[in-house]
Design a protein around this motif. Sequence first.
Motif, PDB file in Angstrom:
ATOM      1  N   TYR A  29      20.382  21.898  -0.882  1.00 38.46           N
ATOM      2  CA  TYR A  29      20.585  20.540  -1.251  1.00 38.46           C
ATOM      3  C   TYR A  29      19.319  19.703  -0.812  1.00 38.46           C
ATOM      4  O   TYR A  29      19.217  19.884   0.509  1.00 38.46           O
ATOM      5  CB  TYR A  29      21.791  19.998  -0.982  1.00 38.46           C
ATOM      6  CG  TYR A  29      22.209  18.745  -1.324  1.00 38.46           C
ATOM      7  CD1 TYR A  29      22.737  18.267  -2.741  1.00 38.46           C
ATOM      8  CD2 TYR A  29      21.379  17.480  -0.816  1.00 38.46           C
ATOM      9  CE1 TYR A  29      22.967  16.966  -3.050  1.00 38.46           C
ATOM     10  CE2 TYR A  29      21.536  16.039  -1.397  1.00 38.46           C
ATOM     11  CZ  TYR A  29      22.340  15.903  -2.394  1.00 38.46           C
ATOM     12  OH  TYR A  29      22.391  14.712  -3.149  1.00 38.46           O
ATOM     13  N   VAL A  30      18.574  19.219  -1.655  1.00 41.29           N
ATOM     14  CA  VAL A  30      17.176  18.572  -1.279  1.00 41.29           C
ATOM     15  C   VAL A  30      17.257  17.001  -1.717  1.00 41.29           C
ATOM     16  O   VAL A  30      17.820  16.983  -2.851  1.00 41.29           O
ATOM     17  CB  VAL A  30      16.065  19.248  -1.684  1.00 41.29           C
ATOM     18  CG1 VAL A  30      14.842  18.343  -1.392  1.00 41.29           C
ATOM     19  CG2 VAL A  30      15.780  20.653  -1.204  1.00 41.29           C
ATOM     20  N   CYS A  31      17.170  16.296  -0.960  1.00 44.34           N
ATOM     21  CA  CYS A  31      17.079  14.665  -1.314  1.00 44.34           C
ATOM     22  C   CYS A  31      15.890  14.533  -2.358  1.00 44.34           C
ATOM     23  O   CYS A  31      14.932  14.488  -2.031  1.00 44.34           O
ATOM     24  CB  CYS A  31      17.020  13.688   0.062  1.00 44.34           C
ATOM     25  SG  CYS A  31      18.257  13.834   1.059  1.00 44.34           S
ATOM     26  N   GLY A  32      16.467  14.042  -3.411  1.00 43.96           N
ATOM     27  CA  GLY A  32      15.532  13.698  -4.531  1.00 43.96           C
ATOM     28  C   GLY A  32      15.148  12.280  -4.361  1.00 43.96           C
ATOM     29  O   GLY A  32      15.400  11.763  -3.543  1.00 43.96           O
ATOM     30  N   TYR A  68      20.444  25.416  -6.076  1.00 43.08           N
ATOM     31  CA  TYR A  68      19.478  24.316  -5.743  1.00 43.08           C
ATOM     32  C   TYR A  68      19.733  23.145  -6.336  1.00 43.08           C
ATOM     33  O   TYR A  68      19.499  23.044  -7.465  1.00 43.08           O
ATOM     34  CB  TYR A  68      17.954  25.018  -5.993  1.00 43.08           C
ATOM     35  CG  TYR A  68      16.752  23.744  -5.703  1.00 43.08           C
ATOM     36  CD1 TYR A  68      17.021  22.855  -4.558  1.00 43.08           C
ATOM     37  CD2 TYR A  68      15.686  23.973  -6.492  1.00 43.08           C
ATOM     38  CE1 TYR A  68      16.115  21.986  -4.520  1.00 43.08           C
ATOM     39  CE2 TYR A  68      14.528  23.046  -6.041  1.00 43.08           C
ATOM     40  CZ  TYR A  68      14.882  22.102  -5.207  1.00 43.08           C
ATOM     41  OH  TYR A  68      13.929  21.256  -4.879  1.00 43.08           O
ATOM     42  N   ARG A  70      19.321  19.063  -6.392  1.00 46.37           N
ATOM     43  CA  ARG A  70      18.125  17.874  -6.178  1.00 46.37           C
ATOM     44  C   ARG A  70      18.782  16.708  -6.791  1.00 46.37           C
ATOM     45  O   ARG A  70      18.722  16.630  -7.942  1.00 46.37           O
ATOM     46  CB  ARG A  70      16.865  18.198  -6.458  1.00 46.37           C
ATOM     47  CG  ARG A  70      15.754  17.116  -5.965  1.00 46.37           C
ATOM     48  CD  ARG A  70      14.470  17.561  -6.269  1.00 46.37           C
ATOM     49  NE  ARG A  70      14.007  17.735  -7.689  1.00 46.37           N
ATOM     50  CZ  ARG A  70      13.222  18.475  -8.162  1.00 46.37           C
ATOM     51  NH1 ARG A  70      12.689  18.993  -7.511  1.00 46.37           N
ATOM     52  NH2 ARG A  70      13.332  18.278  -9.595  1.00 46.37           N
ATOM     53  N   PRO A 113      15.497  22.680 -10.587  1.00 50.52           N
ATOM     54  CA  PRO A 113      16.739  23.103  -9.693  1.00 50.52           C
ATOM     55  C   PRO A 113      17.896  23.366 -10.595  1.00 50.52           C
ATOM     56  O   PRO A 113      17.777  23.215 -11.778  1.00 50.52           O
ATOM     57  CB  PRO A 113      16.759  21.840  -8.826  1.00 50.52           C
ATOM     58  CG  PRO A 113      15.681  20.899  -9.317  1.00 50.52           C
ATOM     59  CD  PRO A 113      15.265  21.292 -10.609  1.00 50.52           C
ATOM     60  N   GLU A 116      20.395  18.508 -11.247  1.00 48.92           N
ATOM     61  CA  GLU A 116      19.926  17.455 -10.943  1.00 48.92           C
ATOM     62  C   GLU A 116      20.641  16.193 -11.081  1.00 48.92           C
ATOM     63  O   GLU A 116      20.496  15.632 -12.122  1.00 48.92           O
ATOM     64  CB  GLU A 116      18.686  17.262 -11.661  1.00 48.92           C
ATOM     65  CG  GLU A 116      17.609  18.216 -11.327  1.00 48.92           C
ATOM     66  CD  GLU A 116      16.166  18.092 -11.963  1.00 48.92           C
ATOM     67  OE1 GLU A 116      15.344  17.437 -11.439  1.00 48.92           O
ATOM     68  OE2 GLU A 116      16.099  18.444 -13.111  1.00 48.92           O
ATOM     69  N   CYS A 213      24.521  11.546  -1.509  1.00 54.06           N
ATOM     70  CA  CYS A 213      24.158  13.054  -1.183  1.00 54.06           C
ATOM     71  C   CYS A 213      25.529  13.766  -0.549  1.00 54.06           C
ATOM     72  O   CYS A 213      25.635  14.829  -0.750  1.00 54.06           O
ATOM     73  CB  CYS A 213      23.309  12.790  -0.118  1.00 54.06           C
ATOM     74  SG  CYS A 213      21.524  12.323  -0.833  1.00 54.06           S
ATOM     75  N   GLY A 230      14.567  17.859   3.194  1.00 49.32           N
ATOM     76  CA  GLY A 230      13.871  16.395   2.968  1.00 49.32           C
ATOM     77  C   GLY A 230      12.888  16.120   3.806  1.00 49.32           C
ATOM     78  O   GLY A 230      12.628  16.766   4.621  1.00 49.32           O
TER      79      GLY A 230
END
Length: 453
Positions: A29-32, A68, A70, A113, A116, A213, A230
Amino acid sequence: MNKDIYLSNTLAGKKEIFKPINEKKIGMYVCGPTVYDDPHIGNARPLVIFDILFKVLKCKYGKSSVTYVRNITDIDDKIIESSKQKKIPINKLSENITKSFNQDCEYLKCEKPSFEPKATENISLMIDMINILLKNGNAYENSSNVYFDVSTFKDYGKLSNKNIDELLAGARVEVSKNKKNPEDFVLWKPSNDDEPGWDSPWGRGRPGWHLECSAMSKKFLGDTFDIHGGGRDLIFPHHENEIAQSRCANGNKSFSNYWVHNGFITISNEKMAKSQGNVFKIKDFHSKYNGQVLRLALISTHYKQPLDWNDNLLIQSQKTLDKWYECYKAPKGKVLIDEKDLSPLYDDLNTPGYISNIHKLYDKAAKGSDKDKEIFTTACNFIGLLTEPKSSWLEFKKRNLNISEKEILQKIKERNIARDNKNYELADKIRNELLDKGVLIEDKDDKTTWKLK
RNA sequence: GGUAACGUGGCGGAAUGGUUACGCAGAGGAUUGCAAAUCCUUGUAUCCCGGUUCGAUUCCGGGCGUUACCUCCA
């Protein structure tokens, strides 16, 4: 490849071997973006870095084993503010910025990803989570606000190495009479009539910043997952608060096992900030540079290091790619990259080490067979470079040219006449004129060819 | 004040308990009308002070310096 992946884990404070919970189901998980303004090059760095981590994970564990996620944060006070300032309705603004963000991702050659999700499409999940936190005694309501009670989570501060007392000593946390303690943070707040809001048990309102998140990672990856990424600045308070909410709402299970944070970009050695007036949007580069140039520039330093953004960096990246495109050959069928060449990427995403290996593959390809060129191109493709054919790379450069092909050929003709007459002064003058316009003359054998500088 | 990251040649930037990154720029050469491109060759470095060690740039301690976070921020 059997080699292990290593990652610098902020939670552990050191580089660790990466051990997934389930090799067949890896979650990242990546902070978008919060969509209130066009993305800047600071936003571009995690986009590219985690895109490459995504590729490395897929390479080791298989394409279908990696998820993935985001997020797109499309409800936030910054958006409301920006909407007022720009006099654009909130929906329209977040829609525009999301579109602009997607264009930038494409420009930077980032792959999509797996998911999203948008915050506004998951409000009910956030309300559910707040209800659990209230029930568990980790949150309290006061005048239609709901706050997370930090004192109820004893691991608070573990990620950022802070203890609450020191935090309060700084005393710059927002103090509100509604809060029990200054370090508590908002889970839900009431909205005015002119602000976006959703019905909730606490009245019409909107979620606090960190909640989206926690809710969306749970939805797509479960209570516990492998990697959360992040920028460094998100460690505190954003990620610290996410951990607190998620663990308290999910029965104190571990949240993300690995926390990966990228370093900052400076502009000519100064902090990039609105107050300095030196914030570059990704859009600002669209017409002048191919997105690959920015991509290479962004990975020319290890992701944890600070990266200084300046003209020289872009010029060098452009030059390197120009050179590399000389050896471009689209791979036919499946071409494997040597384990030894790939290994720097497995070691905490050492992109400069990998680039150095690409240089070596280039040397080999430059005097080697078509197969060597295919291997070289494949190695570039792996990190999202040389992903468009040479023709399209050249096409982009031609667009910035302010002389027509016809004129160029005419000039070459004139120059060759001058050369035949041994009028080298004129010949050199013509060559320099063309050079100023970005056209490079090469005399090979009896023929004169030209290419873009 | 607290927490963290970092300090490598002219520049960018890896790695490493003993020998070498890699790229750009520079120098010399081949080639050329001169160039360019290409090819060959090549110089230059590990912030300071201690400690551990046969040996440290690498490990440990101290110092100095730079930066970030602690407040919205990738």
